[in-house]
Design a protein around this motif. Sequence first.
Motif, PDB file in Angstrom:
ATOM      1  N   PRO A  42       0.833  -1.210   0.000  1.00 57.70           N
ATOM      2  CA  PRO A  42       0.000   0.000   0.000  1.00 57.70           C
ATOM      3  C   PRO A  42       0.864   1.254   0.000  1.00 57.70           C
ATOM      4  O   PRO A  42       0.604   2.209   0.716  1.00 57.70           O
ATOM      5  CB  PRO A  42      -0.765  -0.135   1.324  1.00 57.70           C
ATOM      6  CG  PRO A  42       0.246  -0.796   2.223  1.00 57.70           C
ATOM      7  CD  PRO A  42       1.016  -1.746   1.338  1.00 57.70           C
ATOM      8  N   PHE A  43       1.925   1.241  -0.791  1.00 62.64           N
ATOM      9  CA  PHE A  43       2.922   2.291  -0.696  1.00 62.64           C
ATOM     10  C   PHE A  43       3.389   2.706  -2.080  1.00 62.64           C
ATOM     11  O   PHE A  43       3.552   1.876  -2.964  1.00 62.64           O
ATOM     12  CB  PHE A  43       4.130   1.765   0.107  1.00 62.64           C
ATOM     13  CG  PHE A  43       4.884   2.843   0.799  1.00 62.64           C
ATOM     14  CD1 PHE A  43       4.453   3.348   2.013  1.00 62.64           C
ATOM     15  CD2 PHE A  43       6.014   3.389   0.229  1.00 62.64           C
ATOM     16  CE1 PHE A  43       5.144   4.366   2.652  1.00 62.64           C
ATOM     17  CE2 PHE A  43       6.708   4.400   0.863  1.00 62.64           C
ATOM     18  CZ  PHE A  43       6.266   4.882   2.081  1.00 62.64           C
ATOM     19  N   ALA A  44       3.593   4.024  -2.241  1.00 58.29           N
ATOM     20  CA  ALA A  44       4.098   4.547  -3.507  1.00 58.29           C
ATOM     21  C   ALA A  44       5.093   5.665  -3.229  1.00 58.29           C
ATOM     22  O   ALA A  44       5.095   6.256  -2.150  1.00 58.29           O
ATOM     23  CB  ALA A  44       2.949   5.063  -4.361  1.00 58.29           C
ATOM     24  N   PHE A  45       5.952   5.937  -4.178  1.00 56.78           N
ATOM     25  CA  PHE A  45       6.948   6.992  -4.097  1.00 56.78           C
ATOM     26  C   PHE A  45       6.687   7.990  -5.214  1.00 56.78           C
ATOM     27  O   PHE A  45       6.313   7.605  -6.315  1.00 56.78           O
ATOM     28  CB  PHE A  45       8.358   6.422  -4.282  1.00 56.78           C
ATOM     29  CG  PHE A  45       8.768   5.435  -3.235  1.00 56.78           C
ATOM     30  CD1 PHE A  45       9.451   5.851  -2.111  1.00 56.78           C
ATOM     31  CD2 PHE A  45       8.488   4.091  -3.375  1.00 56.78           C
ATOM     32  CE1 PHE A  45       9.846   4.951  -1.145  1.00 56.78           C
ATOM     33  CE2 PHE A  45       8.873   3.175  -2.420  1.00 56.78           C
ATOM     34  CZ  PHE A  45       9.556   3.602  -1.299  1.00 56.78           C
ATOM     35  N   MET A  46       6.914   9.264  -4.930  1.00 56.67           N
ATOM     36  CA  MET A  46       6.827  10.301  -5.961  1.00 56.67           C
ATOM     37  C   MET A  46       8.157  11.034  -6.004  1.00 56.67           C
ATOM     38  O   MET A  46       8.768  11.278  -4.965  1.00 56.67           O
ATOM     39  CB  MET A  46       5.699  11.280  -5.643  1.00 56.67           C
ATOM     40  CG  MET A  46       4.344  10.646  -5.834  1.00 56.67           C
ATOM     41  SD  MET A  46       2.880  11.604  -5.452  1.00 56.67           S
ATOM     42  CE  MET A  46       3.236  13.245  -5.801  1.00 56.67           C
ATOM     43  N   VAL A  47       8.610  11.356  -7.212  1.00 56.05           N
ATOM     44  CA  VAL A  47       9.858  12.103  -7.365  1.00 56.05           C
ATOM     45  C   VAL A  47       9.571  13.446  -8.012  1.00 56.05           C
ATOM     46  O   VAL A  47       8.586  13.609  -8.719  1.00 56.05           O
ATOM     47  CB  VAL A  47      10.903  11.312  -8.194  1.00 56.05           C
ATOM     48  CG1 VAL A  47      11.314  10.052  -7.477  1.00 56.05           C
ATOM     49  CG2 VAL A  47      10.384  11.000  -9.581  1.00 56.05           C
ATOM     50  N   GLU A  85       7.788   4.481   8.201  1.00 52.94           N
ATOM     51  CA  GLU A  85       9.214   4.583   8.542  1.00 52.94           C
ATOM     52  C   GLU A  85       9.988   3.360   8.072  1.00 52.94           C
ATOM     53  O   GLU A  85      11.136   3.464   7.650  1.00 52.94           O
ATOM     54  CB  GLU A  85       9.404   4.789  10.046  1.00 52.94           C
ATOM     55  CG  GLU A  85       8.944   6.131  10.548  1.00 52.94           C
ATOM     56  CD  GLU A  85       7.427   6.230  10.759  1.00 52.94           C
ATOM     57  OE1 GLU A  85       6.717   5.194  10.742  1.00 52.94           O
ATOM     58  OE2 GLU A  85       6.949   7.364  10.912  1.00 52.94           O
ATOM     59  N   ALA A  86       9.370   2.183   8.144  1.00 51.58           N
ATOM     60  CA  ALA A  86      10.034   0.958   7.692  1.00 51.58           C
ATOM     61  C   ALA A  86      10.251   0.981   6.178  1.00 51.58           C
ATOM     62  O   ALA A  86      11.313   0.559   5.700  1.00 51.58           O
ATOM     63  CB  ALA A  86       9.211  -0.261   8.091  1.00 51.58           C
ATOM     64  N   TYR A  87       9.279   1.488   5.419  1.00 51.90           N
ATOM     65  CA  TYR A  87       9.450   1.623   3.971  1.00 51.90           C
ATOM     66  C   TYR A  87      10.543   2.638   3.655  1.00 51.90           C
ATOM     67  O   TYR A  87      11.374   2.414   2.776  1.00 51.90           O
ATOM     68  CB  TYR A  87       8.138   2.039   3.296  1.00 51.90           C
ATOM     69  CG  TYR A  87       7.145   0.916   3.153  1.00 51.90           C
ATOM     70  CD1 TYR A  87       7.255   0.000   2.108  1.00 51.90           C
ATOM     71  CD2 TYR A  87       6.095   0.782   4.042  1.00 51.90           C
ATOM     72  CE1 TYR A  87       6.336  -1.032   1.960  1.00 51.90           C
ATOM     73  CE2 TYR A  87       5.173  -0.250   3.903  1.00 51.90           C
ATOM     74  CZ  TYR A  87       5.303  -1.149   2.864  1.00 51.90           C
ATOM     75  OH  TYR A  87       4.394  -2.171   2.720  1.00 51.90           O
ATOM     76  N   VAL A  88      10.541   3.760   4.363  1.00 56.22           N
ATOM     77  CA  VAL A  88      11.561   4.789   4.140  1.00 56.22           C
ATOM     78  C   VAL A  88      12.949   4.229   4.451  1.00 56.22           C
ATOM     79  O   VAL A  88      13.897   4.431   3.686  1.00 56.22           O
ATOM     80  CB  VAL A  88      11.268   6.053   4.981  1.00 56.22           C
ATOM     81  CG1 VAL A  88      12.431   7.022   4.944  1.00 56.22           C
ATOM     82  CG2 VAL A  88       9.984   6.717   4.513  1.00 56.22           C
ATOM     83  N   ALA A  89      13.082   3.507   5.552  1.00 53.78           N
ATOM     84  CA  ALA A  89      14.378   2.920   5.930  1.00 53.78           C
ATOM     85  C   ALA A  89      14.837   1.909   4.884  1.00 53.78           C
ATOM     86  O   ALA A  89      16.018   1.888   4.505  1.00 53.78           O
ATOM     87  CB  ALA A  89      14.281   2.266   7.304  1.00 53.78           C
ATOM     88  N   SER A  90      13.926   1.085   4.401  1.00 55.44           N
ATOM     89  CA  SER A  90      14.267   0.094   3.383  1.00 55.44           C
ATOM     90  C   SER A  90      14.741   0.764   2.102  1.00 55.44           C
ATOM     91  O   SER A  90      15.769   0.376   1.524  1.00 55.44           O
ATOM     92  CB  SER A  90      13.042  -0.783   3.095  1.00 55.44           C
ATOM     93  OG  SER A  90      13.265  -1.590   1.967  1.00 55.44           O
ATOM     94  N   PHE A  91      14.015   1.784   1.651  1.00 54.74           N
ATOM     95  CA  PHE A  91      14.386   2.466   0.416  1.00 54.74           C
ATOM     96  C   PHE A  91      15.696   3.230   0.579  1.00 54.74           C
ATOM     97  O   PHE A  91      16.551   3.208  -0.312  1.00 54.74           O
ATOM     98  CB  PHE A  91      13.267   3.402  -0.043  1.00 54.74           C
ATOM     99  CG  PHE A  91      13.537   4.044  -1.366  1.00 54.74           C
ATOM    100  CD1 PHE A  91      13.623   3.273  -2.516  1.00 54.74           C
ATOM    101  CD2 PHE A  91      13.718   5.405  -1.469  1.00 54.74           C
ATOM    102  CE1 PHE A  91      13.881   3.853  -3.749  1.00 54.74           C
ATOM    103  CE2 PHE A  91      13.980   5.990  -2.691  1.00 54.74           C
ATOM    104  CZ  PHE A  91      14.059   5.217  -3.833  1.00 54.74           C
ATOM    105  N   THR A  92      15.881   3.877   1.720  1.00 60.60           N
ATOM    106  CA  THR A  92      17.118   4.619   1.968  1.00 60.60           C
ATOM    107  C   THR A  92      18.325   3.688   1.970  1.00 60.60           C
ATOM    108  O   THR A  92      19.358   3.998   1.372  1.00 60.60           O
ATOM    109  CB  THR A  92      17.023   5.375   3.312  1.00 60.60           C
ATOM    110  OG1 THR A  92      15.896   6.254   3.259  1.00 60.60           O
ATOM    111  CG2 THR A  92      18.277   6.172   3.591  1.00 60.60           C
TER     112      THR A  92
END
Length: 131
Positions: A42-47, A85-92
Amino acid sequence: MTAVIQLMNSNGLAFATDSAESFGTFSKNSAQKLFSLSGRQPFAFMVMGNGVYAPTGLSWDRIFYKYRLYFNSKFGRETELDSVEAYVASFTKFLQGLISDEENELAVRNDVVDWYTRSENSGILTLQKEL
């Protein structure tokens, strides 16, 4: 410039973005700027802004393709992480593994040269030469 829109209510949310991107003096209006993960995520990223992540020299399309592969192999396609936060940590962590010192130095050098060669900065360059 990037236009990003988020609409949210008690039932959910929706994102939208424009499709313009630039690479130095080249620009196009067909870029993808909204990337969702595969599976049940349930997660997406925008640039926003440039179409390339400078420290890697890779386009955002390529980075998110590689991240989907990484995420699916590490967590499984149907796994959901516990928090944003877990998604952000994984992507980072993933991004840090992609950084190339050579590409990063090249990007910094290109940015500096681009800044100094712009006509609106020519007076600053002249002043610095005189000092």
